[in-house]
Design a protein around this motif. Sequence first.
Motif, PDB file in Angstrom:
ATOM      1  N   ALA A   1     175.162 214.987   5.548  1.00 40.82           N
ATOM      2  CA  ALA A   1     176.141 214.779   4.477  1.00 40.82           C
ATOM      3  C   ALA A   1     177.266 215.788   4.660  1.00 40.82           C
ATOM      4  O   ALA A   1     177.035 216.920   5.095  1.00 40.82           O
ATOM      5  CB  ALA A   1     175.490 214.953   3.109  1.00 40.82           C
ATOM      6  N   PHE A   2     178.485 215.360   4.343  1.00 39.45           N
ATOM      7  CA  PHE A   2     179.651 216.237   4.434  1.00 39.45           C
ATOM      8  C   PHE A   2     180.161 216.535   3.033  1.00 39.45           C
ATOM      9  O   PHE A   2     180.420 215.624   2.244  1.00 39.45           O
ATOM     10  CB  PHE A   2     180.757 215.588   5.259  1.00 39.45           C
ATOM     11  CG  PHE A   2     182.021 216.409   5.308  1.00 39.45           C
ATOM     12  CD1 PHE A   2     182.055 217.614   5.982  1.00 39.45           C
ATOM     13  CD2 PHE A   2     183.169 215.989   4.662  1.00 39.45           C
ATOM     14  CE1 PHE A   2     183.210 218.387   6.020  1.00 39.45           C
ATOM     15  CE2 PHE A   2     184.331 216.743   4.697  1.00 39.45           C
ATOM     16  CZ  PHE A   2     184.346 217.948   5.377  1.00 39.45           C
ATOM     17  N   ILE A   3     180.296 217.831   2.733  1.00 37.51           N
ATOM     18  CA  ILE A   3     180.721 218.258   1.397  1.00 37.51           C
ATOM     19  C   ILE A   3     181.980 219.107   1.489  1.00 37.51           C
ATOM     20  O   ILE A   3     181.976 220.196   2.062  1.00 37.51           O
ATOM     21  CB  ILE A   3     179.613 219.066   0.686  1.00 37.51           C
ATOM     22  CG1 ILE A   3     178.417 218.170   0.375  1.00 37.51           C
ATOM     23  CG2 ILE A   3     180.144 219.720  -0.587  1.00 37.51           C
ATOM     24  CD1 ILE A   3     177.246 218.899  -0.267  1.00 37.51           C
TER      25      ILE A   3
ATOM     26  N   VAL B   1     173.561 219.230   6.413  1.00 35.18           N
ATOM     27  CA  VAL B   1     174.685 219.168   5.485  1.00 35.18           C
ATOM     28  C   VAL B   1     175.811 220.009   6.068  1.00 35.18           C
ATOM     29  O   VAL B   1     175.576 221.089   6.625  1.00 35.18           O
ATOM     30  CB  VAL B   1     174.292 219.643   4.067  1.00 35.18           C
ATOM     31  CG1 VAL B   1     173.812 221.086   4.060  1.00 35.18           C
ATOM     32  CG2 VAL B   1     175.449 219.461   3.090  1.00 35.18           C
ATOM     33  N   TYR B   2     177.019 219.475   6.012  1.00 36.58           N
ATOM     34  CA  TYR B   2     178.195 220.126   6.571  1.00 36.58           C
ATOM     35  C   TYR B   2     179.135 220.516   5.431  1.00 36.58           C
ATOM     36  O   TYR B   2     179.401 219.700   4.535  1.00 36.58           O
ATOM     37  CB  TYR B   2     178.919 219.183   7.528  1.00 36.58           C
ATOM     38  CG  TYR B   2     178.097 218.813   8.747  1.00 36.58           C
ATOM     39  CD1 TYR B   2     178.294 219.467   9.962  1.00 36.58           C
ATOM     40  CD2 TYR B   2     177.136 217.801   8.687  1.00 36.58           C
ATOM     41  CE1 TYR B   2     177.551 219.134  11.084  1.00 36.58           C
ATOM     42  CE2 TYR B   2     176.383 217.464   9.804  1.00 36.58           C
ATOM     43  CZ  TYR B   2     176.595 218.132  10.994  1.00 36.58           C
ATOM     44  OH  TYR B   2     175.849 217.805  12.093  1.00 36.58           O
TER      45      TYR B   2
ATOM     46  N   VAL C   1     172.490 223.625   8.213  1.00 36.79           N
ATOM     47  CA  VAL C   1     173.756 223.774   7.498  1.00 36.79           C
ATOM     48  C   VAL C   1     174.873 224.049   8.502  1.00 36.79           C
ATOM     49  O   VAL C   1     174.785 224.969   9.317  1.00 36.79           O
ATOM     50  CB  VAL C   1     173.666 224.905   6.456  1.00 36.79           C
ATOM     51  CG1 VAL C   1     175.015 225.089   5.748  1.00 36.79           C
ATOM     52  CG2 VAL C   1     172.563 224.603   5.432  1.00 36.79           C
ATOM     53  N   GLY C   2     175.926 223.220   8.433  1.00 35.09           N
ATOM     54  CA  GLY C   2     177.037 223.332   9.360  1.00 35.09           C
ATOM     55  C   GLY C   2     178.311 223.817   8.697  1.00 35.09           C
ATOM     56  O   GLY C   2     178.663 223.351   7.604  1.00 35.09           O
ATOM     57  N   LEU C   3     179.007 224.722   9.342  1.00 35.84           N
ATOM     58  CA  LEU C   3     180.329 225.182   8.900  1.00 35.84           C
ATOM     59  C   LEU C   3     181.347 224.229   9.507  1.00 35.84           C
ATOM     60  O   LEU C   3     181.580 224.239  10.712  1.00 35.84           O
ATOM     61  CB  LEU C   3     180.580 226.609   9.382  1.00 35.84           C
ATOM     62  CG  LEU C   3     179.470 227.627   9.091  1.00 35.84           C
ATOM     63  CD1 LEU C   3     179.765 228.949   9.789  1.00 35.84           C
ATOM     64  CD2 LEU C   3     179.304 227.824   7.597  1.00 35.84           C
TER      65      LEU C   3
END
Length: 326
Positions: free
Chosen positions: A8-10, A40-41, A72-74
């Motif tokens: 998911a991209f937030i 999640v990004y 978790v992606g930056l």
Amino acid sequence: MAKIKIGAFIIPIRFHECDNYYKTYLDFAVNLEEAGFDEVYIGEHLTDTREDIRSNVVFSSALLSRTKRIKVGLAALPLVHYSIPHLIKILEDLYLLSQERLMIGISPGALKSDLEYLGIDSAKRMSLFNIKIEEFFNLKSNSRLLSKIDPKDIFTTVLAAYPAALKNAAGYEMSFISSNFTSRDWLSIHADCYKSGMTDNLSNLSISSFSDYWSIGWNLVPNYSDYTEASKKIIANSNKYISDKLSSAGKCEIVHGKRFIENDIHKNDNNLNKTDLIIQDIDTVISQTKRLKSSRSIIINIYDCLSDNTYRKAIFDLPSHFKSKF
């Protein structure tokens, strides 16, 4: 096809004035782990008044402390904003906090206003980025901690229709994410650009298949007809917000695709229908993902509709739908 991951991209395009949205989105991201999401990004902009997560490092630190499994992606760190030696030390701390769940996205940055805020000449952005990305990889390779990160967990995000810079991404063995706001017309071109970098640097690469290094973002809104009218309006306004920003930069073709070029749409003709830029059918995402041979991650854009229980449930149900199909 390898087992695909669901992400998911937030970075909410917010239309609600609410100072506690950080907590709302942190709680939601924790729920994504419970629902079975793999990744999640978290986005980052300094000066955007609607997309206003200003530090994905801060947000990710909080999220990592509340989760155990989800990666978790930056998404992404604009390297020109940072002192690279300092950034490396920050990322080492984040890596320790993550217990090997950290993914690092890097980019030259997207907003001219961010550069102006930091006193950086926007005309020098790409030359600065080329210097800083080399410095980043040199220091990363010498870091006892960051050198342990899987190369596929270092990535860049791609919005442009013809992203020539993807050749360099392949040279650094980064993975890449095609943006959810890029017209589906351009996705095969993204793949071709990346593969051309693999060909140029083949003798130096350990990449066996570009598919394993390619993720695609999607504006997927399952069960859309059951959403509240307020949610439908937010989705439409969010899409128009991005489309307007690209239009103001003379880049309408990114979201409008080949019809913008073939039909000679005027640059200022940026009208969108309520359901433009979204996909309502899960099977469409599945079939297009398989056709394109993207096998790293399916990444779902999260709209600012978290008060709509139907929307939330539709998102939380996605991992079970996808994982039964791959």
